[in-house]
Design a protein around this motif. Structure first.
Motif, mmCIF file in Angstrom:
data_model
loop_
_atom_site.group_PDB
_atom_site.id
_atom_site.type_symbol
_atom_site.label_atom_id
_atom_site.label_comp_id
_atom_site.label_asym_id
_atom_site.label_seq_id
_atom_site.Cartn_x
_atom_site.Cartn_y
_atom_site.Cartn_z
ATOM 1 N N ALA A 114 16.168 11.661 -2.950
ATOM 2 C CA ALA A 114 16.509 12.390 -1.719
ATOM 3 C C ALA A 114 17.929 12.058 -1.287
ATOM 4 O O ALA A 114 18.677 12.938 -0.860
ATOM 5 C CB ALA A 114 15.521 12.028 -0.616
ATOM 6 N N SER A 115 18.327 10.774 -1.404
ATOM 7 C CA SER A 115 19.675 10.403 -0.986
ATOM 8 C C SER A 115 20.717 11.002 -1.926
ATOM 9 O O SER A 115 21.824 11.346 -1.516
ATOM 10 C CB SER A 115 19.819 8.882 -0.939
ATOM 11 O OG SER A 115 19.718 8.335 -2.238
ATOM 12 N N GLY A 144 17.455 21.708 -2.139
ATOM 13 C CA GLY A 144 17.831 20.662 -1.194
ATOM 14 C C GLY A 144 19.189 20.039 -1.435
ATOM 15 O O GLY A 144 19.554 19.079 -0.750
ATOM 16 N N TRP A 145 19.950 20.567 -2.388
ATOM 17 C CA TRP A 145 21.263 19.996 -2.675
ATOM 18 C C TRP A 145 22.312 20.492 -1.692
ATOM 19 O O TRP A 145 22.193 21.586 -1.126
ATOM 20 C CB TRP A 145 21.681 20.329 -4.110
ATOM 21 C CG TRP A 145 20.853 19.614 -5.120
ATOM 22 C CD1 TRP A 145 19.710 20.061 -5.711
ATOM 23 C CD2 TRP A 145 21.088 18.305 -5.641
ATOM 24 N NE1 TRP A 145 19.203 19.131 -6.571
ATOM 25 C CE2 TRP A 145 20.034 18.024 -6.554
ATOM 26 C CE3 TRP A 145 22.066 17.338 -5.449
ATOM 27 C CZ2 TRP A 145 19.949 16.822 -7.245
ATOM 28 C CZ3 TRP A 145 21.986 16.141 -6.147
ATOM 29 C CH2 TRP A 145 20.939 15.888 -7.037
ATOM 30 N N ASN A 146 23.346 19.662 -1.510
ATOM 31 C CA ASN A 146 24.429 19.962 -0.565
ATOM 32 C C ASN A 146 25.585 20.647 -1.302
ATOM 33 O O ASN A 146 26.377 19.991 -1.974
ATOM 34 C CB ASN A 146 24.901 18.653 0.082
ATOM 35 C CG ASN A 146 26.081 18.852 1.009
ATOM 36 O OD1 ASN A 146 26.254 19.929 1.588
ATOM 37 N ND2 ASN A 146 26.897 17.818 1.162
ATOM 38 N N VAL A 147 25.638 21.981 -1.202
ATOM 39 C CA VAL A 147 26.655 22.764 -1.922
ATOM 40 C C VAL A 147 27.530 23.487 -0.906
ATOM 41 O O VAL A 147 27.203 24.582 -0.444
ATOM 42 C CB VAL A 147 25.995 23.783 -2.873
ATOM 43 C CG1 VAL A 147 27.069 24.513 -3.695
ATOM 44 C CG2 VAL A 147 24.986 23.096 -3.792
ATOM 45 N N PRO A 148 28.669 22.907 -0.531
ATOM 46 C CA PRO A 148 29.532 23.522 0.471
ATOM 47 C C PRO A 148 30.590 24.472 -0.123
ATOM 48 O O PRO A 148 31.226 25.224 0.609
ATOM 49 C CB PRO A 148 30.222 22.330 1.122
ATOM 50 C CG PRO A 148 30.321 21.318 0.022
ATOM 51 C CD PRO A 148 29.126 21.528 -0.851
ATOM 52 N N GLU A 149 30.778 24.441 -1.468
ATOM 53 C CA GLU A 149 31.894 25.214 -2.036
ATOM 54 C C GLU A 149 31.492 25.887 -3.346
ATOM 55 O O GLU A 149 30.834 25.281 -4.197
ATOM 56 C CB GLU A 149 33.085 24.269 -2.284
ATOM 57 C CG GLU A 149 34.321 24.972 -2.803
ATOM 58 C CD GLU A 149 35.464 23.998 -3.040
ATOM 59 O OE1 GLU A 149 36.389 24.362 -3.788
ATOM 60 O OE2 GLU A 149 35.430 22.874 -2.483
#
Length: 215
Positions: A114-115, A144-149
């Motif tokens: 999760a982290s 749940g992944w952090n995809v900003p770009e």
């Protein structure tokens, strides 16, 4: 010859009167002594009773502080309390160790995974398929992944979809986990992207299968 025979009549009468007074005084004195003796006994009684009662009261506090009766109850209490802790501790240890092995094994892994998903992931298209990078980014976000770009990579040709990371950083574990989930490979960054911003860099090629998640 009696004591009175040598006396004149008036003196005799006075002597008799004095004797009578002495007898009466003796009688009264005897009665008084008897009465005072009784009263002394009565007085001694209360004083004795008062004496025992005050020692008793003073003795009671001393026995209370000593709490000689308390120690017996406390020794008996420890056995029962020790028995209770023993049984209660026996139950938790028995159940906790049994459940713990399973949890420590899986829980840390779950927390770690999760982290990992909070590590920044940037996705770039290196194929001729329009919108493929955006599609892959949506797949990652859905997991749940952090995809900003999202963008394009046009500085070379990449053979296979790959997640790139900087060795020894959080990116390494995140890239490997992401690659495992979606069925592609993870490798250390190559020279062309070595100085790019921190985070996992995923370069998507035509072999990317949308929605594919490996075991």
């Amino acid at each position: 010859m009696s004591f009175f025979s040598g006396l004149s009549r008036p003196l005799r009468a006075a002597a008799v009167a004095l004797i009578g007074v002495a007898v009466v005084a003796a009688v009264i004195g005897g009665v008084t002594l008897a009465t005072s003796g009784g009263s002394n006994d009565n007085t001694a009684g209360p004083s004795n009773s008062a004496g025992p009662s005050s020692p008793a009261s003073s003795g009671a506090p001393s026995s209370a502080p000593g709490s000689s009766s308390a120690p017996p109850s406390s020794p008996s209490a420890p056995p029962s309390s020790s028995a209770a802790p023993g049984s209660s501790s026996a139950v938790p240890p028995g159940g906790q160790p049994t459940g713990q092995p399973g949890q420590p094994g899986g829980q840390p892994g779950t927390d770690q995974q999760a982290s990992n998903k909070w590590v920044t992931v940037r996705v770039y298209n290196n194929s001729l398929i329009k919108g493929l990078a955006e599609q892959a980014a949506n797949d990652f976000r859905g997991a749940g992944w952090n995809v900003p770009e999202v963008g394009n990579y046009s500085q070379g040709v990449i053979d296979h979809t790959t997640a790139y990371f900087r060795p020894g950083t959080d990116e390494e574990a995140a890239a490997k986990q992401l690659a495992t989930e979606f069925g592609f490979q993870a490798q250390p960054r190559f020279d062309g992207i070595q100085n790019s911003s921190p985070g996992v860099i995923v370069i998507i090629t035509k072999d990317y299968q949308s929605g594919h998640k490996g075991s």
